[in-house]
Design an enzyme around this catalytic site. Structure first.
Site, PDB file in Angstrom:
ATOM      1  CB  THR A   1      35.452   3.201  24.478  1.00 16.00           C
ATOM      2  OG1 THR A   1      35.623   4.334  23.634  1.00 16.00           O
ATOM      3  CG2 THR A   1      35.582   3.622  25.936  1.00 16.00           C
ATOM      4  CE  LYS A  55      35.975   7.473  25.167  1.00 13.11           C
ATOM      5  NZ  LYS A  55      35.417   8.036  23.992  1.00 13.11           N
ATOM      6  CE  LYS A 114      32.109   0.756  25.785  1.00 15.50           C
ATOM      7  NZ  LYS A 114      32.417   0.543  24.379  1.00 15.50           N
TER       8      LYS A 114
HETATM    9  P1  NAD Z   1      28.473   0.242  16.645  1.00 16.12           P
HETATM   10  O1  NAD Z   1      27.678  -0.723  17.448  1.00 16.12           O
HETATM   11  O2  NAD Z   1      27.801   1.149  15.679  1.00 16.12           O
HETATM   12  O3  NAD Z   1      29.639  -0.538  15.845  1.00 16.12           O
HETATM   13  C1  NAD Z   1      30.281  -1.696  16.303  1.00 16.12           C
HETATM   14  C2  NAD Z   1      30.390  -2.642  15.113  1.00 16.12           C
HETATM   15  O4  NAD Z   1      31.134  -3.793  15.506  1.00 16.12           O
HETATM   16  C3  NAD Z   1      29.033  -3.141  14.604  1.00 16.12           C
HETATM   17  O5  NAD Z   1      28.911  -2.845  13.227  1.00 16.12           O
HETATM   18  C4  NAD Z   1      29.072  -4.642  14.874  1.00 16.12           C
HETATM   19  O6  NAD Z   1      28.376  -5.407  13.886  1.00 16.12           O
HETATM   20  C5  NAD Z   1      30.557  -4.916  14.836  1.00 16.12           C
HETATM   21  N1  NAD Z   1      30.937  -6.147  15.524  1.00 16.12           N
HETATM   22  C6  NAD Z   1      30.507  -6.613  16.722  1.00 16.12           C
HETATM   23  N2  NAD Z   1      31.116  -7.788  17.011  1.00 16.12           N
HETATM   24  C7  NAD Z   1      31.948  -8.047  15.973  1.00 16.12           C
HETATM   25  C8  NAD Z   1      32.850  -9.105  15.677  1.00 16.12           C
HETATM   26  N3  NAD Z   1      33.023 -10.128  16.522  1.00 16.12           N
HETATM   27  N4  NAD Z   1      33.532  -9.072  14.503  1.00 16.12           N
HETATM   28  C9  NAD Z   1      33.364  -8.029  13.651  1.00 16.12           C
HETATM   29  N5  NAD Z   1      32.531  -6.992  13.868  1.00 16.12           N
HETATM   30  C10 NAD Z   1      31.835  -7.016  15.020  1.00 16.12           C
HETATM   31  O7  NAD Z   1      29.294   1.095  17.730  1.00 16.12           O
HETATM   32  P2  NAD Z   1      30.076   2.477  17.482  1.00 16.12           P
HETATM   33  O8  NAD Z   1      29.204   3.609  17.898  1.00 16.12           O
HETATM   34  O9  NAD Z   1      30.697   2.453  16.122  1.00 16.12           O
HETATM   35  O10 NAD Z   1      31.208   2.367  18.611  1.00 16.12           O
HETATM   36  C11 NAD Z   1      32.369   1.569  18.434  1.00 16.12           C
HETATM   37  C12 NAD Z   1      33.310   1.848  19.597  1.00 16.12           C
HETATM   38  O11 NAD Z   1      33.635   3.254  19.626  1.00 16.12           O
HETATM   39  C13 NAD Z   1      32.724   1.524  20.969  1.00 16.12           C
HETATM   40  O12 NAD Z   1      33.730   0.956  21.775  1.00 16.12           O
HETATM   41  C14 NAD Z   1      32.298   2.883  21.502  1.00 16.12           C
HETATM   42  O13 NAD Z   1      32.291   2.951  22.914  1.00 16.12           O
HETATM   43  C15 NAD Z   1      33.358   3.788  20.902  1.00 16.12           C
HETATM   44  N6  NAD Z   1      32.951   5.189  20.743  1.00 16.12           N
HETATM   45  C16 NAD Z   1      31.737   5.498  20.211  1.00 16.12           C
HETATM   46  C17 NAD Z   1      31.375   6.842  20.071  1.00 16.12           C
HETATM   47  C18 NAD Z   1      30.042   7.221  19.482  1.00 16.12           C
HETATM   48  O14 NAD Z   1      29.672   8.401  19.597  1.00 16.12           O
HETATM   49  N7  NAD Z   1      29.325   6.309  18.844  1.00 16.12           N
HETATM   50  C19 NAD Z   1      32.265   7.842  20.460  1.00 16.12           C
HETATM   51  C20 NAD Z   1      33.523   7.495  20.965  1.00 16.12           C
HETATM   52  C21 NAD Z   1      33.851   6.150  21.106  1.00 16.12           C
END
Ligand code: NAD
Length: 290
Positions: free
Chosen positions: A87, A162, A237
């Site tokens: 997102t 979204k 966010k």
């Molecule tokens: P998270 O923080 O658990 O996962 C993000 C991952 O990206 C981490 O493991 C981090 O180490 C990795 N990362 C960061 N920088 C990086 C880089 N330069 N290279 C490689 N890896 C890197 O977050 P999440 O909850 O998995 O969310 C991910 C996305 O999904 C976000 O954009 C969030 O808004 C969206 N989202 C989350 C949810 C939810 O309920 N968690 C629901 C819908 C959408």
């Protein structure tokens, strides 16, 4: 298919595992040391992306997406597809799609709804923007990671859909919590509020499927001490992204702006960080009119 998967966190980890379980060859990369069942780990994002038919990214925000895109696009095979499921702001989504297209790649922005539960169960909904040709290629993958995908239009359209959806969700959750807090003070039982509203014109997903009042309606995070679920900081966010987009497009979104202000106060000053976004109910119920 050969799939590169970058960003294996709470969402990306189970999504990549589901792709591997369905028989695809998945090579993953994350900044953190993670292990995902069935996924081979690469030493860098570029290594995970090289040779892949489709590269999926699931990253925290637009700046990180832009920097990962700059690293992996030169490593990707011409004609391959870049599918970003994070997102992020609409402008970053459009910029990354343009960068990918200039390099001879197909690109999609495909943010999801459904949370960690949906990612694990493979029941996410994908909102997709970009080229229809790329959508046809990625569609079977959406079918593995989710149960529904909707093609919304040009690059950025998935992100736009979204944030519009989540702006409605944030606003209706606040309104639903306000109504319960008012009903409390009027001496009306929460069960009566639910029974009436859930079958009347005030009904919404917030009331009917995710009722913020404990012990009322279907099981929801309210019944689990407001453990997320959908954390208040993630709602914040998305509300911020909606207001950033509204500003850029000069759209008047007064309710979205108010919801953003409320969730900012809740998350940054009132202990809302780490609680479900429906914990807006105890926050409002404990207050008096000011
Ligand atoms: P998270 O923080 O658990 O996962 C993000 C991952 O990206 C981490 O493991 C981090 O180490 C990795 N990362 C960061 N920088 C990086 C880089 N330069 N290279 C490689 N890896 C890197 O977050 P999440 O909850 O998995 O969310 C991910 C996305 O999904 C976000 O954009 C969030 O808004 C969206 N989202 C989350 C949810 C939810 O309920 N968690 C629901 C819908 C959408």
């Amino acid at each position: 298919m050969q799939i590169g998967f970058i960003g294996l966190g709470n969402m990306g980890g189970p999504m990549a595992a589901n792709l591997a379980r369905a028989g695809h060859e998945v090579t993953g990369f994350d900044m953190a040391a993670v292990e995902i069942e069935g996924v081979a780990m690469a030493a860098s994002a570029a290594e995970a992306a090289g040779g892949a038919d489709v590269v999926v990214t699931m990253l925290p925000n637009g700046d990180i997406l832009r920097s990962v895109a700059a690293e992996i696009i030169p490593a990707m095979t011409t004609g391959a597809s870049f599918v970003d499921c994070s997102t992020v702001d609409v402008e970053s989504a459009r910029a990354v799609a343009a960068m990918a297209q200039d390099a001879g790649l197909k690109a999609l922005d495909a943010p999801v709804s459904g949370g960690v539960g949906g990612a694990t169960a493979g029941t996410l909904t994908f909102m997709v923007g970009g080229s229809e040709a790329a959508y046809e290629i990625a569609r079977p993958l959406f079918g593995i990671m989710g149960q529904k995908s909707v093609f919304c239009g040009d690059p950025g359209a998935g992100q736009a859909a979204k944030i519009c959806n989540n702006m409605i969700l944030g606003v209706t959750m606040v309104a639903t919590c306000e109504a319960f807090a008012l009903a409390d003070k009027l001496g009306l039982s929460r069960q009566a509020v639910y029974d009436v509203v859930s079958t009347s014109s005030g009904s919404s997903w917030s009331m009917n499927s995710y009722c913020p009042a404990p012990g009322v309606g279907p099981k929801s995070p309210a019944d689990n001490g407001y453990m997320p679920g959908f954390a208040a900081e993630l709602m914040l966010k998305d509300l911020r992204l909606s207001q950033q987009a509204a500003e850029a497009a000069e759209a008047d979104t007064p309710m979205g702006r108010l919801a953003e202000e409320l969730y900012t106060t809740f998350v940054e000053h009132e202990g809302g960080n780490g609680r479900d976004f429906s914990a807006m109910l105890p926050r409002l119920a404990d207050r008096t009119r000011s």
